[in-house]
Design an enzyme around this catalytic site. Structure first.
Site, PDB file in Angstrom:
ATOM      1  N   SER A   1       0.834  -1.203   0.000  1.00  0.00           N
ATOM      2  CA  SER A   1       0.000   0.000   0.000  1.00  0.00           C
ATOM      3  C   SER A   1       0.866   1.250   0.000  1.00  0.00           C
ATOM      4  O   SER A   1       2.022   1.217  -0.410  1.00  0.00           O
ATOM      5  CB  SER A   1      -0.922  -0.028   1.221  1.00  0.00           C
ATOM      6  OG  SER A   1      -1.701  -1.201   1.243  1.00  0.00           O
ATOM      7  N   LEU A   2       0.270   2.350   0.483  1.00  0.00           N
ATOM      8  CA  LEU A   2       0.937   3.648   0.600  1.00  0.00           C
ATOM      9  C   LEU A   2       1.422   4.167  -0.754  1.00  0.00           C
ATOM     10  O   LEU A   2       2.534   4.671  -0.880  1.00  0.00           O
ATOM     11  CB  LEU A   2       2.105   3.566   1.599  1.00  0.00           C
ATOM     12  CG  LEU A   2       1.739   3.201   3.034  1.00  0.00           C
ATOM     13  CD1 LEU A   2       2.992   3.103   3.897  1.00  0.00           C
ATOM     14  CD2 LEU A   2       0.772   4.209   3.628  1.00  0.00           C
ATOM     15  N   CYS A   3       0.575   4.012  -1.781  1.00  0.00           N
ATOM     16  CA  CYS A   3       0.917   4.550  -3.101  1.00  0.00           C
ATOM     17  C   CYS A   3      -0.260   5.338  -3.669  1.00  0.00           C
ATOM     18  O   CYS A   3      -0.576   5.244  -4.858  1.00  0.00           O
ATOM     19  CB  CYS A   3       1.355   3.443  -4.055  1.00  0.00           C
ATOM     20  SG  CYS A   3       0.299   1.986  -4.084  1.00  0.00           S
ATOM     21  N   GLY A   4      -0.932   6.083  -2.799  1.00  0.00           N
ATOM     22  CA  GLY A   4      -2.032   6.929  -3.244  1.00  0.00           C
ATOM     23  C   GLY A   4      -3.210   6.116  -3.763  1.00  0.00           C
ATOM     24  O   GLY A   4      -3.581   5.082  -3.201  1.00  0.00           O
TER      25      GLY A   4
ATOM     26  N   PHE B   1      -3.298   4.433  -6.537  1.00  0.00           N
ATOM     27  CA  PHE B   1      -2.824   3.525  -7.583  1.00  0.00           C
ATOM     28  C   PHE B   1      -3.650   2.235  -7.616  1.00  0.00           C
ATOM     29  O   PHE B   1      -4.176   1.842  -8.670  1.00  0.00           O
ATOM     30  CB  PHE B   1      -1.344   3.209  -7.349  1.00  0.00           C
ATOM     31  CG  PHE B   1      -0.744   2.239  -8.328  1.00  0.00           C
ATOM     32  CD1 PHE B   1      -0.312   2.655  -9.576  1.00  0.00           C
ATOM     33  CD2 PHE B   1      -0.615   0.896  -8.009  1.00  0.00           C
ATOM     34  CE1 PHE B   1       0.226   1.763 -10.487  1.00  0.00           C
ATOM     35  CE2 PHE B   1      -0.070  -0.009  -8.906  1.00  0.00           C
ATOM     36  CZ  PHE B   1       0.351   0.435 -10.144  1.00  0.00           C
TER      37      PHE B   1
END
Length: 322
Positions: free
Chosen positions: A86-89, A91
């Protein structure tokens, strides 16, 4: 109003978070650079294969193979690319929403159970299984370690199912990497191969920079030096190939290679887009942490000054009463 101790604790917490987001941004930037190098190494092969196919099609436009023949659609396979973490906006959520819309559209048209999903990436695999889709494989390892041989095996398996009539159309859902600040969500037909649209699709990529802000990208584009072209030097529009044994046989070898390349290119684009999206998300989080720290420090200083003023007033008031 929160006490000085509470504000100090919040400042320490935000500082810790800022260190994490800043480190993750740097890691994503490094991984993006490696992903851009992988795309750059693939581009000469893609360019030459496109040039050869265009030349062949210009020589004999009627040549066809089993992989580019349209037929009535009864069952569809979707190859969907996402990330493993995770932690990719937005996407992952964007590609999952596109998958859901595509599946719903086909099931309304063709009936329930007419779509099978080939997920590449743990996030889309988990979501597809949770939604009860017909999940055929799990190739999450390809996101962390892109492998052309594994892509060829997947493409060959899909091609065999297409030839055997088990599926009538295969589509690829992924993010096309244009630059560090621009990734385009794409739904592309994989089988049957539409050669003309594939050769005319958007090949533009900016692999020279990891800068994600639009203002900086516009500045670089405006000031980038144009390639010098020597006077009198022109690239041929077509080559005079000698084809042996015949056009259909050669195309039957080249078109599967194009299919392999399409899948591998989609994988590299998706990986680069993931790192670019994570870099932008972590940069935004770091900027927000800086702004929050500024506000908390201001609040802390105001509270401390107010406490000092209150103590001084108490001292002055006590001395006056005495």
């Amino acid at each position: 109003m929160p006490s000085l101790k509470e504000i100090k604790g919040r400042i320490a917490s935000v500082n810790s978070t800022r260190k994490i987001t800043s480190a993750m941004k740097m890691v994503a930037s490094s991984k993006l650079h490696h992903a851009q190098v992988a795309i750059q190494n693939m581009l000469p092969y893609e360019t030459m294969l496109e040039h050869i196919l265009k030349s062949f099609l210009a020589a004999e436009a009627e040549a066809q193979t089993v992989f580019d023949q349209e037929r009535p659609v009864k069952r569809v396979a979707l190859v969907v690319f996402s990330s493993n973490s995770s932690l990719c906006g937005g996407f992952n959520s964007n590609v999952i929403k596109l998958m859901q819309r595509t599946v719903d559209a086909y099931e309304q048209e063709l009936g329930k159970g007419s779509v099978e999903v080939w997920p590449i990436g743990r996030k889309v695999t988990e979501k597809a299984r949770k939604l009860g889709y017909d999940v055929k494989c799990d190739h999450a390892f390809l996101i962390d370690h892109p492998n052309v041989q594994a892509c060829i095996e997947i493409a060959m398996e899909l091609g065999q199912k297409f030839v055997d009539g088990e599926v009538d159309r295969v589509e690829i859902l992924y993010h096309h990497f244009k630059s560090a600040g621009s990734q385009i969500l794409t739904n592309k037909q994989f089988l049957p191969i539409d050669i003309e649209s594939e050769l005319e699709r958007d090949h533009e990529r900016d692999l020279t920079s990891n800068i994600a802000t639009k203002k900086a990208q516009d500045y670089l584009k405006k000031n980038r030096r144009k390639k010098e072209v020597k006077e009198g030097e022109v690239s041929p529009l077509n080559d005079n190939f000698i084809v042996e044994p015949d056009m259909d046989t050669v195309l039957s070898q080249l078109i599967p290679k194009l299919a392999h390349l399409m899948l591998y290119t989609a994988l590299l684009d998706s990986v680069a887009s993931e790192h670019a999206a994570r870099m932008v998300a972590m940069q935004t989080a770091t900027d927000n942490a800086d702004e929050l720290l500024r506000q908390l420090n201001l609040q802390y200083n105001k509270s401390r000054q107010q406490a000092i003023t209150s103590e001084l007033l108490d001292i002055v008031g006590g001395s006056v009463n005495n």
